[in-house]
Design a protein around this motif. Structure first.
Motif: not given
Length: 291
Positions: A30, A32, A50-52, A55-56, A58, A82-83
């Motif tokens: 993943r 970013w 990934c956009d953030t 996200e990458a 997670r 948050d990921g």
């Protein structure tokens, strides 16, 4: 699964090559990048772009940062918060100042990440070939084993050290030698030319001595031919490391000789528009001074 934050910020092709080698190793990826367009081609290799940063990260077992400097690394990892969670390992490849090393390790601890400091020795071609040398530190053997497939995907050799901070110190000592060598070649060639001697003869004479090396044989001709605009080690990145070398030396109560001069020369070259050129473009500054 590997989450990579930064696919081109360590010197364009170098960061991209590392990510491609991770994808080729079949580890799951993943990715970013601040400029998403630069990461899009990785989708063809099976990567999830990934956009953030969150996200990458997670679902990743290993999070690898390939970013420009300590501040950028810290900011991006804050964005990734948050990921992050569970049993993840953070592999941090940027070379940083001692205080930065401690700060990033503390940042990892705050979010319960196992932390591996892992600066790299090598430039674009070794990155493409997957033959970088990694200088790494983690006191936990199980963490070393967990990141081993990732490190083997991007490098041919991992030098393990006992304490966080030691890898960046070793990398700075190595880069002090690299920058002194580049400056030495540039000045030798400039001196020969100013004295009416073919600079190529300098490379020829060095080649027959105990000081010969592939680095001299590669960089010397590129300087002479002014083939310096495609970087293997960008001058901007070299200037950053040169500043770290002198700052670290002064913090250790050392006053180095060559290392004190090199940062100023590199900064002047960057100010002259050569920041995106190869570090060997310092030769252009030597020639200007001789003119």
């Amino acid at each position: 699964m590997v989450g990579v934050l930064g696919t081109g910020t360590m010197g364009d092709a170098m960061g991209d090559a590392m990510v491609r080698n991770i994808a080729a190793a079949g580890l799951g990826l993943r990715a970013w990048n601040r400029n998403r367009a630069a990461a899009e081609p990785l989708a063809a290799l099976g990567a999830v772009v990934c956009d953030t940063p969150a996200e990458a990260c997670r679902g990743a077992d290993v999070v690898l940062t390939a970013l420009l400097n300590e501040k950028v690394v810290a900011d991006v990892m804050d964005q990734a918060h948050d990921g992050l969670g569970g049993r993840q390992v953070w592999v941090q490849t940027c070379t940083v100042f001692p205080d930065g090393r401690r700060g990033l390790a503390e940042q990892a601890a705050r979010v319960s990440l196992a932390y591996v400091e892992a600066p790299l020795r090598g430039t674009k071609d070794p990155a493409v070939a997957g033959t970088l040398t990694i200088m790494a530190a983690s006191p936990q053997q199980e963490v070393r084993e967990e990141v081993r497939p990732v490190l083997e995907a991007v490098g041919i050799r991992t030098v393990w050290l006992d304490e966080v901070g030691q890898p960046s110190s070793l990398k700075l000592a190595y880069n002090a030698w690299v920058l002194a060598t580049v400056e030495g070649i540039a000045e030798s060639l400039t001196l020969a030319d100013a004295l009416g001697v073919d600079p190529r003869l300098v490379i020829d004479v060095i080649d027959g001595s105990g000081l010969s090396s592939p680095y001299v044989r590669t960089k010397g001709p590129k300087m002479i031919d002014d083939d310096l605009d495609t970087p293997s080690f960008p001058l901007d990145a070299a200037a950053k490391d040169a500043g770290l070398i002198t700052d670290t030396a002064r913090a250790a109560c050392l006053h180095l000789g060559i290392a004190e001069v090199v940062p100023g020369r590199l900064r002047r070259a960057a100010d002259d528009g050569l920041g995106r050129a190869d570090v060997a473009a310092t030769y252009r500054m030597s020639r200007q001074a001789a003119a």
